[in-house]
Design a protein around this motif. Structure first.
Motif, PDB file in Angstrom:
ATOM      1  N   UNK A 163     -48.721 -26.764  16.555  1.00 35.62           N
ATOM      2  CA  UNK A 163     -47.105 -26.906  16.725  1.00 35.62           C
ATOM      3  C   UNK A 163     -46.806 -28.002  15.831  1.00 35.62           C
ATOM      4  N   UNK A 164     -47.540 -29.061  15.959  1.00 36.39           N
ATOM      5  CA  UNK A 164     -47.123 -30.332  15.397  1.00 36.39           C
ATOM      6  C   UNK A 164     -47.186 -30.397  13.716  1.00 36.39           C
ATOM      7  N   UNK A 165     -48.409 -29.744  13.339  1.00 40.16           N
ATOM      8  CA  UNK A 165     -48.750 -29.672  12.196  1.00 40.16           C
ATOM      9  C   UNK A 165     -47.652 -28.758  11.370  1.00 40.16           C
ATOM     10  N   UNK A 166     -47.461 -27.466  11.923  1.00 35.00           N
ATOM     11  CA  UNK A 166     -46.492 -26.267  11.448  1.00 35.00           C
ATOM     12  C   UNK A 166     -45.151 -27.073  11.197  1.00 35.00           C
ATOM     13  N   UNK A 167     -44.726 -27.841  12.497  1.00 33.04           N
ATOM     14  CA  UNK A 167     -43.381 -28.239  12.069  1.00 33.04           C
ATOM     15  C   UNK A 167     -43.179 -29.204  11.123  1.00 33.04           C
ATOM     16  N   UNK A 168     -44.400 -30.134  11.020  1.00 26.35           N
ATOM     17  CA  UNK A 168     -44.470 -31.088   9.942  1.00 26.35           C
ATOM     18  C   UNK A 168     -44.287 -30.592   8.470  1.00 26.35           C
ATOM     19  N   UNK A 169     -45.091 -29.627   8.336  1.00 29.49           N
ATOM     20  CA  UNK A 169     -44.932 -28.715   7.012  1.00 29.49           C
ATOM     21  C   UNK A 169     -43.519 -28.215   6.784  1.00 29.49           C
ATOM     22  N   UNK A 223     -38.575 -15.739  21.874  1.00 32.22           N
ATOM     23  CA  UNK A 223     -40.062 -15.308  21.621  1.00 32.22           C
ATOM     24  C   UNK A 223     -39.855 -14.154  20.588  1.00 32.22           C
ATOM     25  N   UNK A 224     -38.891 -13.177  20.524  1.00 36.60           N
ATOM     26  CA  UNK A 224     -39.259 -12.106  19.409  1.00 36.60           C
ATOM     27  C   UNK A 224     -38.784 -12.783  18.162  1.00 36.60           C
ATOM     28  N   UNK A 225     -37.602 -13.526  18.002  1.00 36.10           N
ATOM     29  CA  UNK A 225     -37.317 -14.015  16.637  1.00 36.10           C
ATOM     30  C   UNK A 225     -38.468 -15.152  16.271  1.00 36.10           C
ATOM     31  N   UNK A 226     -38.858 -15.702  17.273  1.00 36.35           N
ATOM     32  CA  UNK A 226     -39.872 -16.995  16.642  1.00 36.35           C
ATOM     33  C   UNK A 226     -41.253 -15.964  16.058  1.00 36.35           C
ATOM     34  N   UNK A 227     -41.673 -15.057  16.880  1.00 33.79           N
ATOM     35  CA  UNK A 227     -42.838 -14.308  16.469  1.00 33.79           C
ATOM     36  C   UNK A 227     -42.707 -13.685  15.541  1.00 33.79           C
ATOM     37  N   UNK A 228     -41.468 -13.121  15.173  1.00 34.87           N
ATOM     38  CA  UNK A 228     -41.336 -12.321  13.977  1.00 34.87           C
ATOM     39  C   UNK A 228     -41.153 -13.173  12.678  1.00 34.87           C
ATOM     40  N   UNK A 229     -40.816 -14.465  12.827  1.00 31.11           N
ATOM     41  CA  UNK A 229     -40.946 -15.430  11.734  1.00 31.11           C
ATOM     42  C   UNK A 229     -42.316 -15.843  11.266  1.00 31.11           C
ATOM     43  N   UNK A 230     -43.138 -16.191  12.246  1.00 31.99           N
ATOM     44  CA  UNK A 230     -44.428 -16.359  12.222  1.00 31.99           C
ATOM     45  C   UNK A 230     -45.320 -15.061  11.738  1.00 31.99           C
ATOM     46  N   UNK A 231     -45.060 -13.937  11.953  1.00 36.11           N
ATOM     47  CA  UNK A 231     -45.811 -12.776  11.468  1.00 36.11           C
ATOM     48  C   UNK A 231     -45.574 -12.612  10.051  1.00 36.11           C
ATOM     49  N   UNK A 284     -40.864 -21.364  15.812  1.00 35.91           N
ATOM     50  CA  UNK A 284     -40.339 -22.774  16.330  1.00 35.91           C
ATOM     51  C   UNK A 284     -39.919 -23.842  15.408  1.00 35.91           C
ATOM     52  N   UNK A 285     -40.820 -23.877  14.468  1.00 35.27           N
ATOM     53  CA  UNK A 285     -40.855 -24.847  13.337  1.00 35.27           C
ATOM     54  C   UNK A 285     -39.529 -24.614  12.573  1.00 35.27           C
ATOM     55  N   UNK A 286     -39.270 -23.491  12.278  1.00 33.35           N
ATOM     56  CA  UNK A 286     -38.018 -23.069  11.379  1.00 33.35           C
ATOM     57  C   UNK A 286     -36.805 -23.401  12.322  1.00 33.35           C
ATOM     58  N   UNK A 287     -37.006 -23.210  13.674  1.00 34.51           N
ATOM     59  CA  UNK A 287     -35.663 -23.742  14.560  1.00 34.51           C
ATOM     60  C   UNK A 287     -35.457 -25.169  14.498  1.00 34.51           C
ATOM     61  N   UNK A 288     -36.463 -25.840  14.648  1.00 30.00           N
ATOM     62  CA  UNK A 288     -36.546 -27.393  14.618  1.00 30.00           C
ATOM     63  C   UNK A 288     -35.894 -27.769  13.311  1.00 30.00           C
TER      64      UNK A 288
END
Length: 318
Positions: free
Chosen positions: A15-21, A60-68, A306-310
């Motif tokens: 989570x931290x690394x992805x959010x950082x990127x 969760x649906x929205x976050x999961x789709x972005x990651x997918x 979640x990173x996109x939302x942050x």
């Protein structure tokens, strides 16, 4: 109050690394602080995309789709450790399709011939499978190549952070303590890594709320076997009895694992919360704080969403 403009992320797991990127690639300066980079719980993950016992579904649906979408793109590069893999999730009884089944175009019900003995229902689909040690090193490289800096140091309070204008709390299990959030609890997970005897498809059993999981994740020369979900347990010490039981459960479904050579165990503590927390907050001195924690066993699945939302929250607050 500092005026550096730098964002400080606390937490060195996925989570931290992805959010950082994500923040760096949005043009923002980022410094990451964590005792361990990458974090041990992220290293221990299996890891297969799939929203696993996590709420609220609307987010969760929205976050999961972005990651997918991100993982599908990354799967074209072997250096990322991400591959698209087909396989089966099955159950000993009739198995309704999960909510997330509509997100996968090839999701279908298994034929009886596709189910192991003793299983009554199941589904076949293709999802990202992530070799976490490889993937986390890829994320760390991407983070540093984008200009991010890291400091390996334990943070016991967000008040210790004095070199940033914005703080992002991605500290996993420790995030609850940093946020004075008593709803965060550990769920201990253990996996066993074996030399792969030739398995190319994943298998997982829908075990509901049982502490004994059954999953087989092939990663080329090795396979990750799972697992456990011990609610309230945070110890990262290996449990040899649990490890043996994991191998036996998996070998009962996949006989090629009976004599597979064990390479080691991976243990983590899933940071679980009634609902994932991704929201804005602030310290008493006015420093903006953004929380991104409580992902349970779905940290990888939710990571890019979640990173996109942050990024959106931080950008809106600047």
């Amino acid at each position: 109050m500092t005026t550096t403009g730098r964002i400080v992320i606390v937490g060195g797991g996925v989570t931290g690394l992805t959010t950082g990127v994500a923040l760096l690639e949005a043009g923002l300066p980022v410094h990451l602080v964590s005792a361990e980079i990458p974090g041990p719980t992220s290293v221990a993950a299996g890891a297969m995309w799939g929203p696993y016992l996590v709420e609220p579904w609307s987010k969760v649906r929205r976050w999961s789709l972005v990651s997918l979408d991100v993982f599908r793109a990354l799967s074209g590069d072997p250096a990322t450790g991400v591959r698209m893999v087909s396989g089966v999730e099955a159950a000993r009884d009739a198995m309704p399709a999960p909510e997330w089944s509509t997100l996968l175009p090839d999701f279908r019900e298994c034929t009886p011939e596709e189910l192991p003995a003793g299983f009554q229902g199941g589904h076949r689909f293709t999802v990202p499978l992530v070799d976490m040690p490889v993937y986390l090193q890829y994320l760390l490289r991407r983070f540093q190549e984008a200009g991010g800096t890291v400091l390996r140091r334990h943070v016991s309070s967000l008040d210790e952070i004095d070199d940033g204008s914005v703080i992002v709390n991605c500290a996993g299990l420790g995030a609850g303590e940093l946020a004075a959030d008593k709803s965060v609890r550990p769920i201990r997970g253990q996996h066993v890594v074996v030399k792969n005897p030739g398995i190319s498809e994943f298998f997982s059993e829908d075990t509901g709320l049982s502490p004994d999981l059954l999953c087989i994740y092939p990663h080329g020369e090795t396979a990750v076997l799972g697992g456990t979900a011990i609610d309230g347990e945070a110890s990262l010490q290996e449990d040899p009895v649990a490890a043996q039981a994991i191998v036996e459960r998996c070998a009962a479904v996949e006989p090629r694992l009976v004599n597979a050579e064990v390479v080691g165990s991976r243990i983590g503590a899933r940071p679980t919360r009634p609902e994932v927390r991704v929201e804005a907050d602030s310290r008493l001195d006015g420093i903006p704080v953004f929380h991104n924690y409580g992902h349970g066993g779905s940290g990888v699945t939710l990571s890019w969403g979640c990173a996109e939302e942050i990024v959106q929250l931080v950008t809106a607050a600047r």
